[in-house]
Design a protein around this motif. Structure first.
Motif, PDB file in Angstrom:
ATOM      1  N   LEU A  27      73.871  48.781  19.208  1.00 63.13           N
ATOM      2  CA  LEU A  27      73.891  47.326  19.339  1.00 63.13           C
ATOM      3  C   LEU A  27      72.482  46.814  19.553  1.00 63.13           C
ATOM      4  O   LEU A  27      71.767  47.292  20.436  1.00 63.13           O
ATOM      5  N   LEU A  37      80.256  41.360  20.439  1.00 61.42           N
ATOM      6  CA  LEU A  37      80.563  42.686  19.912  1.00 61.42           C
ATOM      7  C   LEU A  37      82.054  42.806  19.616  1.00 61.42           C
ATOM      8  O   LEU A  37      82.903  42.342  20.391  1.00 61.42           O
ATOM      9  N   THR A  88      67.497  47.812  21.659  1.00 60.48           N
ATOM     10  CA  THR A  88      68.561  48.540  20.971  1.00 60.48           C
ATOM     11  C   THR A  88      69.262  49.446  21.972  1.00 60.48           C
ATOM     12  O   THR A  88      68.614  50.221  22.692  1.00 60.48           O
ATOM     13  N   ASN A 151      80.839  43.339  13.039  1.00 55.69           N
ATOM     14  CA  ASN A 151      80.923  43.788  14.427  1.00 55.69           C
ATOM     15  C   ASN A 151      80.487  42.726  15.427  1.00 55.69           C
ATOM     16  O   ASN A 151      80.047  43.048  16.534  1.00 55.69           O
ATOM     17  N   ARG A 152      80.634  41.459  15.028  1.00 56.85           N
ATOM     18  CA  ARG A 152      80.365  40.359  15.942  1.00 56.85           C
ATOM     19  C   ARG A 152      81.663  39.634  16.256  1.00 56.85           C
ATOM     20  O   ARG A 152      82.651  39.739  15.531  1.00 56.85           O
TER      21      ARG A 152
END
Length: 220
Positions: A27, A37, A88, A151-152
């Motif tokens: 992420l 997420l 990250t 993936n949001r």
């Protein structure tokens, strides 16, 4: 020769398996320190302490969303992620049977979302987390719609319940808990009791904060 070929095959298979056995989700958290997420496997935030925290959206009331912290995010549950530093993060994939109540929705691939949507004759407005003139908050999707990255997650709220401005955030683990707060628009119905992580319990047996009939109640 035969043994050498066999060893090469073993090395190739081991390398192939390692490449495909995903053990974490990567992420990227930008300069705002926030992200959303949505993933199809359970993810654990327990090893990050307060450096990286995940929250499910439990309530929407008076132009504000109340977020409850959770250690493990079940598969296909949309959450808000808050980091102390941009960067990250590799979030471990785990096996989990946890249940989490969250009003957020999400996508697994780049997806076009509209500004509003009708469900059962009721209009809902889609909102995305971003930084605008009211800071980091949930803002309405543009009238022409937009693309939400893979993936949001996003928030979907009845249009009649929204203020004209952005929807701000309140984090349960950062609020004082010295009383009982009335909550409007609870996801908990009837006589059920829920923990702040969205786990239903028959009756509270330990001290803590619970949700019952739309109220946040402290059991001492």
């Amino acid at each position: 020769m035969g043994r050498r070929v066999f060893l090469y095959l073993l090395l190739f298979c081991a390398s192939f398996t390692k490449g495909w056995a995903q053990e974490s989700f990567t992420l990227n958290v930008g300069s705002t320190g926030y992200a959303t997420l949505y993933f199809d496997k359970a993810l654990s935030f327990e090893s990050f302490g307060n450096d990286l925290k995940a929250y499910g959206v439990a309530y929407v009331t008076n132009g504000k969303v109340t977020l409850s912290r959770v250690g493990v995010v079940p598969p296909k549950i949309g959450v808000v992620v808050k980091a102390t530093q941009p960067g990250t993060y590799n979030i471990p994939i785990v096996e989990s049977q946890d249940v989490l109540v969250s009003l957020m929705k999400g996508v697994l691939e780049d997806t076009e979302i509209t500004a509003t949507i009708l469900k059962g004759g009721v209009e809902y407005t889609n909102l995305v987390l971003s930084k605008g003139n009211q800071g980091v908050a949930f803002y309405r999707v543009a009238p022409e719609g937009g693309t939400l990255a893979a993936n949001r997650a996003y928030l979907q709220v009845k249009s009649s319940a929204l203020p004209a401005s952005a929807v701000s955030m309140a984090f349960d683990d950062e609020e004082a808990t010295d009383g009982i707060n009335q909550i409007v628009g609870s996801t908990a119905d009837g006589d059920a009791w829920f923990t702040l992580q969205g786990v239903q319990v028959a009756q509270p047996t330990q001290k803590g904060v619970y949700i019952h009939q739309g109220r946040k109640i402290i059991v001492r």
